[in-house]
Design a protein around this motif. Structure first.
Motif, PDB file in Angstrom:
ATOM      1  N   GLN A   1       0.827  -1.207   0.000  1.00 44.94           N
ATOM      2  CA  GLN A   1       0.000   0.000   0.000  1.00 44.94           C
ATOM      3  C   GLN A   1       0.862   1.258   0.000  1.00 44.94           C
ATOM      4  N   ARG A   2       1.985   1.216   0.722  1.00 46.96           N
ATOM      5  CA  ARG A   2       2.883   2.372   0.752  1.00 46.96           C
ATOM      6  C   ARG A   2       3.349   2.720  -0.652  1.00 46.96           C
ATOM      7  N   LYS A   3       3.872   1.713  -1.353  1.00 42.65           N
ATOM      8  CA  LYS A   3       4.408   1.955  -2.693  1.00 42.65           C
ATOM      9  C   LYS A   3       3.319   2.403  -3.659  1.00 42.65           C
ATOM     10  N   SER A   4       2.175   1.793  -3.570  1.00 44.33           N
ATOM     11  CA  SER A   4       1.060   2.148  -4.442  1.00 44.33           C
ATOM     12  C   SER A   4       0.592   3.582  -4.177  1.00 44.33           C
ATOM     13  N   HIS A   5       0.473   3.931  -2.915  1.00 43.26           N
ATOM     14  CA  HIS A   5       0.004   5.275  -2.560  1.00 43.26           C
ATOM     15  C   HIS A   5       1.025   6.337  -2.976  1.00 43.26           C
ATOM     16  N   MET A   6       2.303   6.054  -2.756  1.00 49.29           N
ATOM     17  CA  MET A   6       3.346   6.997  -3.168  1.00 49.29           C
ATOM     18  C   MET A   6       3.324   7.181  -4.682  1.00 49.29           C
ATOM     19  N   ALA A   7       3.121   6.093  -5.416  1.00 42.13           N
ATOM     20  CA  ALA A   7       3.078   6.174  -6.882  1.00 42.13           C
ATOM     21  C   ALA A   7       1.899   7.013  -7.362  1.00 42.13           C
ATOM     22  N   GLU A   8       0.762   6.889  -6.680  1.00 42.88           N
ATOM     23  CA  GLU A   8      -0.409   7.696  -7.041  1.00 42.88           C
ATOM     24  C   GLU A   8      -0.167   9.179  -6.810  1.00 42.88           C
ATOM     25  N   LEU A   9       0.509   9.501  -5.724  1.00 46.29           N
ATOM     26  CA  LEU A   9       0.744  10.904  -5.359  1.00 46.29           C
ATOM     27  C   LEU A   9       1.816  11.580  -6.201  1.00 46.29           C
ATOM     28  N   ALA A  10       2.784  10.806  -6.668  1.00 44.86           N
ATOM     29  CA  ALA A  10       3.977  11.370  -7.302  1.00 44.86           C
ATOM     30  C   ALA A  10       3.802  11.658  -8.793  1.00 44.86           C
ATOM     31  N   ASP A  11       4.506  12.707  -9.222  1.00 44.99           N
ATOM     32  CA  ASP A  11       4.607  13.038 -10.650  1.00 44.99           C
ATOM     33  C   ASP A  11       5.929  12.562 -11.229  1.00 44.99           C
ATOM     34  N   ALA A  12       6.913  12.327 -10.359  1.00 44.63           N
ATOM     35  CA  ALA A  12       8.243  11.888 -10.774  1.00 44.63           C
ATOM     36  C   ALA A  12       8.888  11.171  -9.591  1.00 44.63           C
ATOM     37  N   PHE A  13       9.896  10.338  -9.888  1.00 43.49           N
ATOM     38  CA  PHE A  13      10.554   9.526  -8.873  1.00 43.49           C
ATOM     39  C   PHE A  13      12.061   9.708  -8.944  1.00 43.49           C
ATOM     40  N   VAL A  14      12.683   9.750  -7.758  1.00 45.20           N
ATOM     41  CA  VAL A  14      14.136   9.869  -7.654  1.00 45.20           C
ATOM     42  C   VAL A  14      14.627   8.831  -6.663  1.00 45.20           C
ATOM     43  N   ALA A  15      15.735   8.162  -6.997  1.00 42.35           N
ATOM     44  CA  ALA A  15      16.377   7.248  -6.054  1.00 42.35           C
ATOM     45  C   ALA A  15      17.680   7.865  -5.582  1.00 42.35           C
ATOM     46  N   PHE A  16      17.708   8.260  -4.310  1.00 39.86           N
ATOM     47  CA  PHE A  16      18.944   8.668  -3.650  1.00 39.86           C
ATOM     48  C   PHE A  16      19.588   7.391  -3.110  1.00 39.86           C
ATOM     49  N   PRO A  17      20.799   7.447  -2.600  1.00 40.57           N
ATOM     50  CA  PRO A  17      21.399   6.257  -2.019  1.00 40.57           C
ATOM     51  C   PRO A  17      20.533   5.647  -0.917  1.00 40.57           C
ATOM     52  N   GLY A  18      20.548   4.335  -0.863  1.00 37.12           N
ATOM     53  CA  GLY A  18      19.791   3.598   0.132  1.00 37.12           C
ATOM     54  C   GLY A  18      20.099   2.118   0.004  1.00 37.12           C
ATOM     55  N   GLY A  19      19.417   1.322   0.792  1.00 38.36           N
ATOM     56  CA  GLY A  19      19.656  -0.114   0.818  1.00 38.36           C
ATOM     57  C   GLY A  19      18.653  -0.898  -0.001  1.00 38.36           C
ATOM     58  N   PHE A  20      18.367  -2.106   0.455  1.00 39.52           N
ATOM     59  CA  PHE A  20      17.480  -3.001  -0.276  1.00 39.52           C
ATOM     60  C   PHE A  20      16.100  -2.392  -0.517  1.00 39.52           C
ATOM     61  N   GLY A  21      15.545  -1.733   0.490  1.00 39.05           N
ATOM     62  CA  GLY A  21      14.221  -1.140   0.337  1.00 39.05           C
ATOM     63  C   GLY A  21      14.192  -0.089  -0.759  1.00 39.05           C
ATOM     64  N   THR A  22      15.210   0.758  -0.782  1.00 40.25           N
ATOM     65  CA  THR A  22      15.307   1.790  -1.814  1.00 40.25           C
ATOM     66  C   THR A  22      15.406   1.169  -3.194  1.00 40.25           C
ATOM     67  N   MET A  23      16.263   0.150  -3.317  1.00 44.00           N
ATOM     68  CA  MET A  23      16.443  -0.488  -4.624  1.00 44.00           C
ATOM     69  C   MET A  23      15.184  -1.224  -5.057  1.00 44.00           C
ATOM     70  N   GLU A  24      14.499  -1.849  -4.099  1.00 45.26           N
ATOM     71  CA  GLU A  24      13.254  -2.562  -4.421  1.00 45.26           C
ATOM     72  C   GLU A  24      12.200  -1.575  -4.924  1.00 45.26           C
ATOM     73  N   GLU A  25      12.078  -0.438  -4.257  1.00 39.92           N
ATOM     74  CA  GLU A  25      11.115   0.588  -4.694  1.00 39.92           C
ATOM     75  C   GLU A  25      11.483   1.119  -6.079  1.00 39.92           C
ATOM     76  N   LEU A  26      12.771   1.358  -6.283  1.00 40.43           N
ATOM     77  CA  LEU A  26      13.246   1.844  -7.575  1.00 40.43           C
ATOM     78  C   LEU A  26      12.891   0.867  -8.691  1.00 40.43           C
ATOM     79  N   PHE A  27      13.212  -0.409  -8.492  1.00 37.47           N
ATOM     80  CA  PHE A  27      12.959  -1.382  -9.554  1.00 37.47           C
ATOM     81  C   PHE A  27      11.474  -1.618  -9.786  1.00 37.47           C
ATOM     82  N   GLU A  28      10.685  -1.542  -8.731  1.00 38.60           N
ATOM     83  CA  GLU A  28       9.248  -1.708  -8.935  1.00 38.60           C
ATOM     84  C   GLU A  28       8.681  -0.568  -9.774  1.00 38.60           C
ATOM     85  N   ILE A  29       9.101   0.661  -9.493  1.00 41.06           N
ATOM     86  CA  ILE A  29       8.552   1.797 -10.242  1.00 41.06           C
ATOM     87  C   ILE A  29       9.065   1.786 -11.691  1.00 41.06           C
ATOM     88  N   ILE A  30      10.275   1.298 -11.908  1.00 43.99           N
ATOM     89  CA  ILE A  30      10.783   1.126 -13.280  1.00 43.99           C
ATOM     90  C   ILE A  30       9.896   0.105 -14.001  1.00 43.99           C
TER      91      ILE A  30
END
Length: 178
Positions: A88-117
């Motif tokens: 739900q977090r990822k889905s809700h963030m995707a609905e709210l956002a107009d663009a996405f940026v990945a700053f440095p982070g760990g597994f969670g950051t990379m997982e979110e990045l690849f899902e949105i790609i």
């Protein structure tokens, strides 16, 4: 414009990354862009959120119930949304956002990045995705994606979904192409 930033709830080991995360938050606020992020007060997440707030911007955090206390939910932002789980977090963030940026982070950051790609690739959305390659943090990942194109596992057109920025200003410009 709402810009979703995926990043670590840890500060990492490079103080320059934290400093530049704060500078990006300031840049967002100065350009009247809202921050959408994971809702934590810790690490890079907290730094960006604090900077946007201090500089007069708006911040919307989205945090799952099970991480509310673990990630120390940020209570000093414009709006904190609590959701059931990470999906739900990822889905809700995707609905709210107009663009996405990945700053440095760990597994969670990379997982979110690849899902949105992937969501862009399969047509669920069509929104800019930018890797903020601070101090070469994502060099190996970028090399892996390019190798996947050469090996025939990622189509060249799909590789174009992911843009790479080396400066904060370039990152913001890529986001503004939404």
């Amino acid at each position: 414009m709402n810009i979703c930033v995926y990043c670590g709830s840890s500060p990492g080991n490079d103080p320059d990354i934290i400093n530049r995360a704060g500078a990006f938050g300031k840049l967002l606020a100065e350009n009247d862009h809202n921050l959408i992020y994971g809702g934590s007060s810790l690490g890079i997440m907290g730094t960006i959120a604090d900077s946007v707030m201090v500089n007069g911007g708006e911040v919307i955090g989205v945090i799952p119930e099970n991480l509310f206390s673990k990630e120390v939910a940020h209570r000093g932002i414009t709006r904190l949304i609590t959701v059931k789980d990470m999906h739900q977090r990822k889905s809700h963030m995707a609905e709210l956002a107009d663009a996405f940026v990945a700053f440095p982070g760990g597994f969670g950051t990379m997982e979110e990045l690849f899902e949105i790609i992937t969501w862009n690739q399969i047509g669920l959305l069509d929104k800019p995705v930018t890797i903020m390659n601070l101090n070469g943090y994502y060099d190996s990942l970028i090399e892996m994606m390019d190798h996947s194109v050469e090996a025939g596992f990622i189509k060249p057109n799909n590789r174009k979904i992911v843009q790479v920025a080396e400066t904060l200003e370039e990152c913001l410009e890529l986001c503004e192409q939404a």
